[in-house]
Design an enzyme around this catalytic site. Structure first.
Site, short mmCIF file in Angstrom:
data_model
loop_
_atom_site.label_atom_id
_atom_site.label_comp_id
_atom_site.label_asym_id
_atom_site.label_seq_id
_atom_site.Cartn_x
_atom_site.Cartn_y
_atom_site.Cartn_z
N ARG A 164 51.66 -10.40 -69.97
CA ARG A 164 52.36 -11.45 -70.74
C ARG A 164 51.80 -11.55 -72.16
O ARG A 164 51.64 -12.64 -72.71
CB ARG A 164 52.26 -12.82 -70.04
CG ARG A 164 52.84 -12.87 -68.65
CD ARG A 164 54.35 -12.61 -68.63
NE ARG A 164 54.82 -12.62 -67.26
CZ ARG A 164 54.81 -11.54 -66.48
NH1 ARG A 164 54.41 -10.37 -66.96
NH2 ARG A 164 55.24 -11.61 -65.24
N SER A 238 57.90 -19.65 -65.00
CA SER A 238 56.47 -19.88 -64.76
C SER A 238 55.86 -20.55 -65.98
O SER A 238 55.93 -19.99 -67.08
CB SER A 238 55.75 -18.55 -64.54
OG SER A 238 56.35 -17.86 -63.49
N GLU A 334 51.78 -20.11 -70.15
CA GLU A 334 52.58 -18.92 -70.51
C GLU A 334 53.67 -19.33 -71.52
O GLU A 334 54.02 -18.57 -72.41
CB GLU A 334 53.22 -18.34 -69.24
CG GLU A 334 54.14 -17.15 -69.51
CD GLU A 334 54.71 -16.52 -68.25
OE1 GLU A 334 54.00 -16.42 -67.23
OE2 GLU A 334 55.89 -16.15 -68.30
C1 LIG Z 1 64.18 -19.60 -64.75
C2 LIG Z 1 63.28 -18.73 -65.61
C3 LIG Z 1 62.69 -17.62 -65.04
C4 LIG Z 1 61.85 -16.79 -65.81
N1 LIG Z 1 61.30 -15.69 -65.23
C5 LIG Z 1 60.50 -14.87 -65.95
C6 LIG Z 1 59.93 -13.70 -65.35
O1 LIG Z 1 60.17 -13.41 -64.19
N2 LIG Z 1 59.12 -12.93 -66.11
C7 LIG Z 1 58.87 -13.21 -67.42
O2 LIG Z 1 58.12 -12.46 -68.05
N3 LIG Z 1 59.41 -14.30 -68.02
C8 LIG Z 1 60.21 -15.13 -67.32
N4 LIG Z 1 60.76 -16.25 -67.91
C9 LIG Z 1 60.43 -16.55 -69.31
C10 LIG Z 1 61.48 -16.09 -70.36
O3 LIG Z 1 62.71 -15.86 -69.75
C11 LIG Z 1 61.06 -14.83 -71.09
O4 LIG Z 1 59.81 -15.03 -71.71
C12 LIG Z 1 62.07 -14.40 -72.16
O5 LIG Z 1 61.72 -13.14 -72.66
C13 LIG Z 1 62.19 -15.39 -73.31
O6 LIG Z 1 63.29 -15.00 -74.09
P1 LIG Z 1 64.01 -15.99 -75.08
O7 LIG Z 1 65.01 -15.20 -75.86
O8 LIG Z 1 64.54 -17.17 -74.34
O9 LIG Z 1 62.79 -16.42 -76.02
P2 LIG Z 1 62.55 -17.82 -76.75
O10 LIG Z 1 62.12 -18.82 -75.74
O11 LIG Z 1 63.70 -18.15 -77.62
O12 LIG Z 1 61.28 -17.43 -77.66
C14 LIG Z 1 60.04 -17.15 -77.08
C15 LIG Z 1 59.05 -16.80 -78.20
O13 LIG Z 1 59.42 -15.56 -78.78
C16 LIG Z 1 59.70 -15.72 -80.17
N5 LIG Z 1 60.87 -14.86 -80.45
C17 LIG Z 1 62.06 -14.89 -79.80
N6 LIG Z 1 62.85 -13.92 -80.26
C18 LIG Z 1 62.18 -13.27 -81.22
C19 LIG Z 1 62.48 -12.18 -82.09
N7 LIG Z 1 63.64 -11.54 -82.05
N8 LIG Z 1 61.52 -11.78 -82.97
C20 LIG Z 1 60.33 -12.42 -83.04
N9 LIG Z 1 59.99 -13.46 -82.26
C21 LIG Z 1 60.91 -13.87 -81.35
C22 LIG Z 1 59.98 -17.19 -80.37
O14 LIG Z 1 59.67 -17.60 -81.71
C23 LIG Z 1 59.05 -17.81 -79.34
O15 LIG Z 1 57.74 -17.89 -79.84
C24 LIG Z 1 61.61 -17.10 -67.17
C25 LIG Z 1 62.23 -18.23 -67.74
C26 LIG Z 1 63.05 -19.04 -66.97
C27 LIG Z 1 63.73 -20.23 -67.61
#
Ligand SMILES: Cc1cc2nc3c(=O)[nH]c(=O)nc-3n(C[C@H](O)[C@H](O)[C@H](O)COP(=O)(O)OP(=O)(O)OC[C@H]3O[C@@H](n4cnc5c(N)ncnc54)[C@H](O)[C@@H]3O)c2cc1C
Length: 338
Positions: A164, A238, A334
């Site tokens: 992570r 998580s 996380e």
């Molecule tokens: C129900 C649920 C289940 C999940 N299961 C998992 C799992 O099994 N494994 C896992 O690893 N994660 C899991 N996650 C966490 C999440 O889905 C991941 O971390 C995902 O990659 C976040 O993507 P996002 O586009 O929503 O990021 P955001 O929440 O929008 O951003 C996260 C971070 O990344 C930065 N960011 C986003 N996009 C960019 C970009 N293009 N360039 C630079 N910085 C950027 C943002 O500024 C922020 O700091 C889960 C979440 C939920 C709600």
């Protein structure tokens, strides 16, 4: 074009209502560059938003929030007829991208089915599930350097992936915007079925020799049965990482708690199951006002409706303190606290 005082409630899976001082979405690198040039006259920090599924917004954002909506998927052959370079725009929805690969018989990311969020955020924390992380098939990414406005290519080594973790959460935090990600995927490959629950689910479905699509479906079924759907119950998956402790600490805990859940990481370290530690601390299903620890999965904090980011943050601190007191183990968040 920026919108002032824009409510981010629909843009974070906790469903927390906070306002962005300025908000704009971009669908191409060119638009992003124009927005960044315009934003230079606004004396506020930038915040890059994907699907909002790994953030906890604790206050109104006195920032310029830029939402990534760069789309597009391309597949290129390589010298190896079995391997393909598959590139997705950073604003593609991660699960739609996984489905595209599964539909096209491209192996490697099927175990990451149904993880919410965007492709561009996936490398940020090297997303992982069911024995697979994106670093396993990652080839390269393109990111825009915020100060020079030039696009740079990062290899897997450059990204410094860990559990992570990536360089974008550490040394290069806030310096780059990821615009596309490329994976090296295979037409023929062994499926990764070593996680017990995958085999159990395939057995439930009566499947002995699963196809790529069947593995993806099994993962979707497992996740749907275990994790709350953010569209129904606000959450960010998580909330904490599984802590890594020394073998000595793990053995000491094991002597006291024979049911301790742990996995060996290397000769001297073990990973503990954060969900188990929280559950054993008596917090599974615990509620505090409008938020709580999920009833079925102690690693997930949920917004029952109307919780503020601060309430959820306080709950997460309580979880960390309680686990620390009981087990002497530090849980690390996380989710990104904003
Ligand atoms: C129900 C649920 C289940 C999940 N299961 C998992 C799992 O099994 N494994 C896992 O690893 N994660 C899991 N996650 C966490 C999440 O889905 C991941 O971390 C995902 O990659 C976040 O993507 P996002 O586009 O929503 O990021 P955001 O929440 O929008 O951003 C996260 C971070 O990344 C930065 N960011 C986003 N996009 C960019 C970009 N293009 N360039 C630079 N910085 C950027 C943002 O500024 C922020 O700091 C889960 C979440 C939920 C709600």
């Amino acid at each position: 074009m920026f919108t002032a005082n824009y409510d981010l409630k629909k843009h974070n899976t906790f469903g927390v209502s906070v306002k962005a001082r300025w908000f704009a979405a971009f669908g191409s690198t060119e638009t992003l560059k124009n927005l960044l040039s315009e934003a230079k006259s606004i004396p506020l920090p930038l915040f890059i938003l994907g699907g909002g599924s790994n953030i906890l917004l604790t206050k109104n954002l006195d920032a310029v929030v830029l939402k990534n909506e760069i789309k597009g998927i391309t597949v290129e052959p390589t010298d190896d007829p079995n391997s393909f370079l598959v590139t997705a725009g950073a604003g593609e929805i991660w699960h739609s991208f996984v489905q595209f690969c599964v539909e096209n018989g491209l192996h490697g990311i099927e175990n990451l089915s149904l993880i919410p969020g965007s492709v561009g955020a996936a490398p940020m924390q090297n997303i992982g599930a069911y024995g697979v992380e994106i670093k396993d098939t990652f080839y390269s990414l393109k990111a825009l350097n915020i100060s020079s406005l030039s696009e740079e290519v990062f290899s897997a080594d450059d990204c410094k992936f860990g559990y992570r973790e990536s360089v974008f959460k550490r040394a290069l935090k806030g310096k780059y915007i990821i615009t596309s990600v490329t994976f090296l995927l295979k037409k023929q490959a062994e499926l990764s079925l070593h996680y017990g629950s995958i085999k159990d689910e395939l057995a439930n479905l009566g499947i002995e020799n699963p196809s790529l699509k069947e593995v993806s479906q099994a993962i979707i079924n497992i996740r749907n049965s275990k994790l709350p759907n953010p569209a129904e119950l606000g959450n960010s998956g998580s909330f904490f990482k599984n802590p890594v402790v020394s073998a000595q600490k793990r053995n000491q805990l094991l002597a006291e708690y024979p049911n301790l859940v742990s996995y060996q990481v290397n000769e001297s370290e073990y990973k503990l199951a954060a969900g188990w530690l929280i559950e054993q601390s008596g917090l599974k299903g615990y509620t505090a006002g409008n938020c709580g620890v999920h009833k079925k999965q102690a690693l997930v904090l949920v917004n029952y409706g109307g919780a503020t980011g601060n309430e959820i943050l306080q709950l997460s601190n309580l979880v960390q303190n309680t686990v620390k007191e009981k087990f002497g183990v530090e849980l690390e968040k996380e989710v990104n606290i904003i």
